[in-house]
Write a protein that holds these residues in place. Structure first.
Motif, short mmCIF file in Angstrom:
data_model
loop_
_atom_site.label_atom_id
_atom_site.label_comp_id
_atom_site.label_asym_id
_atom_site.label_seq_id
_atom_site.Cartn_x
_atom_site.Cartn_y
_atom_site.Cartn_z
N ILE A 9 0.84 -1.21 0.00
CA ILE A 9 0.00 0.00 0.00
C ILE A 9 0.87 1.25 0.00
CG2 ILE A 9 -1.66 1.33 1.36
CD1 ILE A 9 -2.84 -1.34 2.30
N VAL A 10 1.91 1.28 0.84
CA VAL A 10 2.81 2.44 0.89
C VAL A 10 3.47 2.65 -0.46
CG1 VAL A 10 4.95 3.31 1.89
CG2 VAL A 10 3.21 2.29 3.36
N PHE A 11 3.96 1.57 -1.08
CA PHE A 11 4.61 1.68 -2.39
C PHE A 11 3.65 2.24 -3.43
CE2 PHE A 11 5.57 -0.09 -6.55
CZ PHE A 11 6.87 0.35 -6.73
N PHE A 12 2.39 1.80 -3.35
CA PHE A 12 1.38 2.26 -4.31
C PHE A 12 1.18 3.77 -4.25
CE2 PHE A 12 -3.09 3.32 -5.17
CZ PHE A 12 -3.16 2.93 -6.50
N PHE A 13 1.05 4.32 -3.02
CA PHE A 13 0.81 5.76 -2.87
C PHE A 13 2.05 6.57 -3.21
CE2 PHE A 13 -2.89 4.39 -0.36
CZ PHE A 13 -3.84 5.19 -0.96
N VAL A 14 3.23 6.04 -2.85
CA VAL A 14 4.46 6.73 -3.22
C VAL A 14 4.59 6.80 -4.72
CG1 VAL A 14 6.97 6.55 -3.21
CG2 VAL A 14 5.70 6.20 -1.09
N GLY A 15 4.20 5.70 -5.40
CA GLY A 15 4.28 5.68 -6.86
C GLY A 15 3.39 6.72 -7.48
N ILE A 16 2.20 6.94 -6.94
CA ILE A 16 1.30 7.96 -7.48
C ILE A 16 1.89 9.35 -7.29
CG2 ILE A 16 -0.93 9.11 -7.10
CD1 ILE A 16 -2.15 6.41 -6.57
N THR A 17 2.51 9.60 -6.17
CA THR A 17 3.06 10.92 -5.87
C THR A 17 4.27 11.23 -6.73
OG1 THR A 17 2.28 10.75 -3.61
CG2 THR A 17 3.99 12.37 -4.05
N VAL A 18 5.14 10.29 -6.92
CA VAL A 18 6.41 10.55 -7.58
C VAL A 18 6.33 10.32 -9.08
CG1 VAL A 18 8.83 9.86 -7.69
CG2 VAL A 18 7.65 9.98 -5.48
N TYR A 19 5.62 9.26 -9.47
CA TYR A 19 5.59 8.89 -10.88
C TYR A 19 4.20 9.14 -11.46
CZ TYR A 19 9.83 6.49 -9.48
OH TYR A 19 11.06 6.21 -8.97
N GLY A 20 3.99 10.31 -12.04
CA GLY A 20 2.74 10.57 -12.74
C GLY A 20 2.82 9.95 -14.12
N GLN A 21 1.80 10.13 -14.91
CA GLN A 21 1.78 9.58 -16.25
C GLN A 21 1.34 10.67 -17.21
OE1 GLN A 21 -0.65 6.14 -16.70
NE2 GLN A 21 -0.06 5.78 -18.83
N GLU A 22 2.12 10.88 -18.27
CA GLU A 22 1.78 11.90 -19.26
C GLU A 22 0.44 11.56 -19.89
OE1 GLU A 22 3.49 13.83 -23.42
OE2 GLU A 22 4.75 12.50 -22.21
N PRO A 23 -0.48 12.51 -19.95
CA PRO A 23 -1.81 12.23 -20.48
C PRO A 23 -1.76 11.92 -21.97
CG PRO A 23 -1.55 14.58 -20.10
CD PRO A 23 -0.35 13.91 -19.49
N THR A 24 -2.62 11.03 -22.41
CA THR A 24 -2.69 10.66 -23.83
C THR A 24 -3.92 11.30 -24.47
OG1 THR A 24 -3.88 8.65 -23.20
CG2 THR A 24 -1.48 8.48 -23.48
N TRP A 25 -4.00 12.63 -24.36
CA TRP A 25 -5.12 13.36 -24.93
C TRP A 25 -5.07 13.27 -26.46
CZ3 TRP A 25 -3.17 17.83 -21.49
CH2 TRP A 25 -3.64 17.68 -20.17
N SER A 26 -6.21 13.08 -27.08
CA SER A 26 -6.27 13.04 -28.54
C SER A 26 -7.68 13.38 -28.98
CB SER A 26 -5.86 11.67 -29.08
OG SER A 26 -6.78 10.68 -28.67
N VAL A 27 -7.82 13.79 -30.24
CA VAL A 27 -9.12 14.14 -30.79
C VAL A 27 -9.17 13.67 -32.23
CG1 VAL A 27 -8.27 16.45 -31.40
CG2 VAL A 27 -10.71 16.03 -31.27
N ASN A 28 -10.28 13.13 -32.65
CA ASN A 28 -10.49 12.73 -34.04
C ASN A 28 -11.07 13.92 -34.79
OD1 ASN A 28 -11.05 11.60 -36.51
ND2 ASN A 28 -12.08 9.78 -35.68
N GLU A 29 -10.23 14.62 -35.51
CA GLU A 29 -10.63 15.87 -36.16
C GLU A 29 -11.73 15.65 -37.19
OE1 GLU A 29 -7.14 17.72 -37.68
OE2 GLU A 29 -6.06 17.65 -35.76
N ASN A 30 -11.76 14.47 -37.80
CA ASN A 30 -12.75 14.21 -38.86
C ASN A 30 -14.17 14.11 -38.33
OD1 ASN A 30 -10.75 14.12 -40.87
ND2 ASN A 30 -10.29 11.97 -40.40
N ASP A 31 -14.32 14.03 -37.02
CA ASP A 31 -15.67 13.95 -36.44
C ASP A 31 -16.34 15.32 -36.33
OD1 ASP A 31 -15.39 11.24 -36.15
OD2 ASP A 31 -14.86 11.32 -34.02
#
Length: 306
Positions: A9-31
């Motif tokens: 549990i401690v490792f899990f929360f430390v991982g969230i605090t230190v290691y974020g994840q770059e968002p994979t935002w995207s849009v389908n322009e043809n829509d």
């Protein structure tokens, strides 16, 4: 076993605090049928972001409608986000998120924008701000003077300022000292001015621009520096007229009791007696005036400013 679970549990929360994840935002322009665009800068906690890994995204509800990374523009020495936003409906409410790559976090932007078909917000000179918290939108010139120079009088009318200094002061090398709205910046001919440092030539009037911290407001000022007009022990000041207010002429003298005559086209317009060291003629229209006092005569022109 219990210790193992706690460690996981401690490792899990430390991982969230230190290691974020770059968002994979995207849009389908043809829509989508319509677009609007922004030229923007990104600011988080008062720091303007400067990494090409930083990005901004636009959303309608939870649906991504546009995303762009920062790019460097060399002739501005600055990072901008060019973001195109897509929609099928005019007027949709857009919300925004910024990814701060240095701190590996996503922040929500409080400011929203209504979608506007073919709308363009911001440019390289006055970019749109995506900031958390929001930046100051005011662009006021609070004060303006010069280092080691005494300003004997000033005249401020709308966004025009005239400052009077003693004869003999060099107008070509004046060090500017000014105070602006919090976070605002001042420019002249594209050059950023630094208070108590920048040297300007005021031989002729100087145009300056005050840009708000969030770059949404830009105010222009015309600043003129003139010498005090002195004849004998007399000092003359003038204020030009504007469309809704007349000009003025002030005469300062230690000779209380002396009569001061105001003439236009050699016709006396008014006569006042010097009291408490001065007389003031107000509500003057555009034109050439003469001031006569104790045998002295001074020609003064009142201009009409738009």
């Amino acid at each position: 076993m219990k210790r193992i679970i706690i460690n996981i549990i401690v490792f899990f929360f430390v991982g969230i605090t230190v290691y974020g994840q770059e968002p994979t935002w995207s849009v389908n322009e043809n829509d989508f049928e319509y677009t609007m665009s922004f030229v923007a800068f990104l600011n988080v906690d008062g720091i303007t972001l400067t990494s090409t890994n930083d990005k901004v995204a636009a959303f309608v509800g939870g649906e991504c409608r546009g995303v762009a990374n920062l790019i460097y523009v060399s002739n501005k020495d600055r990072y901008y986000a060019y973001i195109n936003v897509f929609s099928n409906i005019n007027g949709e409410t857009l919300s925004f998120k910024v990814y701060d790559s240095t701190n590996d976090r996503v922040v929500d932007i409080a400011k929203t924008v209504n979608f506007e078909i073919n709308g363009i917000y911001g440019d390289l000179g006055q970019a749109f701000s995506f900031a958390s918290p929001l930046l100051n939108h005011e662009a006021e010139l609070m004060s303006f003077n010069f280092k080691d120079v005494t300003i004997s009088n000033s005249n401020i009318q709308d966004n025009a300022m005239t400052l009077y200094v003693d004869n003999g002061i060099s107008l070509s090398t004046l060090i500017t000292i000014f105070e602006l709205s919090p976070g605002a910046q001042m420019f002249t001919e594209g050059q950023k001015l630094i208070s108590d440092s920048s040297v300007l030539d005021f031989t002729n009037p100087v145009m300056v621009e005050v840009l708000s911290e969030d770059e949404s407001t830009l105010n222009e000022w015309e600043i003129t520096v003139s010498y005090n007009a002195v004849i004998g022990n007399l000092i003359f000041y003038k204020k030009d007229a504007v469309c809704y207010s007349g000009g003025a002429i002030k005469v300062v003298s230690s000779e209380n009791g002396s009569e001061v005559h105001l003439l236009k086209n050699q016709v006396v317009q008014a006569v006042q007696t010097i009291s408490n060291g001065e007389v003031v003629f107000t509500s003057l229209g555009e034109g050439d005036y003469s001031i006569k006092v104790n045998g002295f005569e001074k020609q003064i022109n009142i201009n009409l400013k738009e």
